[in-house]
Design a protein around this motif. Structure first.
Motif, PDB file in Angstrom:
ATOM      1  N   UNK A 222     -16.435   7.202  64.628  1.00 10.21           N
ATOM      2  CA  UNK A 222     -17.648   6.620  64.277  1.00 10.21           C
ATOM      3  C   UNK A 222     -17.795   5.201  64.943  1.00 10.21           C
ATOM      4  N   UNK A 223     -18.674   5.380  65.808  1.00 14.29           N
ATOM      5  CA  UNK A 223     -18.854   4.138  66.814  1.00 14.29           C
ATOM      6  C   UNK A 223     -19.627   2.717  66.009  1.00 14.29           C
ATOM      7  N   UNK A 224     -20.428   3.036  64.964  1.00 14.47           N
ATOM      8  CA  UNK A 224     -20.966   1.992  64.166  1.00 14.47           C
ATOM      9  C   UNK A 224     -19.829   1.489  63.269  1.00 14.47           C
ATOM     10  N   UNK A 225     -19.073   2.076  62.820  1.00 16.98           N
ATOM     11  CA  UNK A 225     -18.011   1.791  61.878  1.00 16.98           C
ATOM     12  C   UNK A 225     -16.883   1.238  62.727  1.00 16.98           C
ATOM     13  N   UNK A 226     -16.539   1.288  64.185  1.00 17.47           N
ATOM     14  CA  UNK A 226     -15.561   0.764  64.939  1.00 17.47           C
ATOM     15  C   UNK A 226     -16.107  -0.597  65.444  1.00 17.47           C
ATOM     16  N   UNK A 227     -17.421  -0.571  65.598  1.00 16.43           N
ATOM     17  CA  UNK A 227     -18.046  -2.021  66.044  1.00 16.43           C
ATOM     18  C   UNK A 227     -17.821  -2.896  65.044  1.00 16.43           C
ATOM     19  N   UNK A 228     -18.023  -2.491  63.574  1.00 13.48           N
ATOM     20  CA  UNK A 228     -17.845  -3.265  62.378  1.00 13.48           C
ATOM     21  C   UNK A 228     -16.433  -3.597  62.210  1.00 13.48           C
ATOM     22  N   UNK A 229     -15.317  -2.700  62.635  1.00 17.06           N
ATOM     23  CA  UNK A 229     -14.140  -3.119  62.607  1.00 17.06           C
ATOM     24  C   UNK A 229     -13.705  -4.420  63.271  1.00 17.06           C
ATOM     25  N   UNK A 230     -14.054  -4.406  64.259  1.00 16.56           N
ATOM     26  CA  UNK A 230     -13.728  -5.682  65.337  1.00 16.56           C
ATOM     27  C   UNK A 230     -14.494  -6.899  64.466  1.00 16.56           C
ATOM     28  N   UNK A 231     -15.456  -6.881  63.722  1.00 18.94           N
ATOM     29  CA  UNK A 231     -15.712  -7.986  63.089  1.00 18.94           C
ATOM     30  C   UNK A 231     -14.969  -8.235  61.634  1.00 18.94           C
TER      31      UNK A 231
END
Length: 302
Positions: A222-231
């Motif tokens: 899930x690219x949206x979740x992995x993007x949030x994961x870095x934050x």
């Protein structure tokens, strides 16, 4: 299990019993019954709970038996009862105010580590060298079970990098199994830490990596979740830093520590014949490998 015979030792009866997980049951709406076979582990667990409680860290209160005992032994297993902590587990950080919550989680881990440092000299816990564990039973499992979920060159690189960074990491008593299921919150406030069964001396950054990895489970596609994961990762680290700062060596070590933790999970699940979970951990490891440079770059900026 004859619950009534066990609960009679605490003069608790006629309460509904609900299994929480394999070794714990909720008794009514006030108590939790836990069992196990390792008495030394139990003694460490009880000492940790008592020591943290004395520092006003929110942990479960152990309820003594009618005879004034902290626990009983029946059929080669120990049993103890604690007061149930109010609050809920975090279920989906991504559908919440995740930056604020991640920062709070970092603070929560930091405060626990500060309290652990105050009491660790009075508590016997297993002193674990994580690198030795990886090159020991973990790598041996990969070899003996002929695990091919992860390319051999990646495994060798992970082990080599861990060898370089691990000796420089500050060590202390850690939770070792800190994930959303082992913390309770109410209205975005921590109400309690639970389950110190695996607590040990290890690199303190292990707990931060372990918690951060929990938010990747089933989410690497899930690219949206992995993007949030870095934050989320940034905010967990920043929250921890606000309580007890990490060294530059610890930040540098985080990517390889995460990779090594997933190596451990793959080996553990294979040993327990849980193919699906092993494949899930391997998938996280490979995602971490692909994004290793981005994680490293972020840690350098913090």
């Amino acid at each position: 299990m004859e619950f009534n015979r066990i609960l009679d030792k605490w003069d608790i009866s006629n309460e509904p019993i609900k299994q929480i997980y394999s070794s714990a049951w909720q008794i009514g709406d006030k108590y939790v019954l836990k069992t196990g076979k390792d008495i030394n582990n139990l003694h460490s667990n009880l000492l940790i709970i008592k020591a943290l409680s004395e520092q006003n860290i929110p942990v479960a209160t152990v309820i003594k038996t009618m005879d004034g005992l902290d626990y009983i032994v029946e059929d080669n297993s120990y049993f103890f009862i604690s007061k149930k902590i109010d609050g809920e587990h975090l279920t989906d950080i991504y559908n919440s105010n995740y930056p604020e919550l991640a920062y709070l989680i970092g603070q929560v881990i930091g405060k626990l580590h500060v309290a652990f440092r105050e009491c660790q000299e009075d508590i016997y816990c297993y002193d674990n060298n994580f690198y030795d564990e990886i090159v020991g039973w973990v790598c041996q499992t990969f070899k003996n079970k002929d695990i091919t979920l992860i390319p051999d060159n990646i495994l060798k690189q992970c082990v080599s990098e861990l060898k370089d960074v691990y000796p420089n990491l500050p060590r202390q008593l850690i939770h070792r199994d800190i994930h959303p299921g082992n913390m309770l919150f109410q209205n975005n406030n921590l109400t309690g830490y639970i389950d110190f069964d695996l607590s040990e001396i290890n690199a303190r950054v292990f707990d931060i990596c372990y918690m951060s990895l929990s938010f990747l489970i089933d989410n690497t596609d899930d690219k949206q979740k992995t993007k949030k994961w870095f934050e989320i990762l940034n905010n967990v680290v920043n929250g921890y830093n606000s309580v007890t700062p990490l060294s530059s060596e610890e930040k540098k070590a985080m990517p390889v520590m995460m990779l090594a933790i997933e190596m451990l999970f793959v080996a553990y699940f294979v040993n327990n014949d849980n193919t699906e979970a092993a494949e899930g951990s391997a998938k996280i490891l490979l995602w971490l490998w692909e994004n290793k440079e981005q994680i490293s770059s972020q840690m350098e900026l913090l």
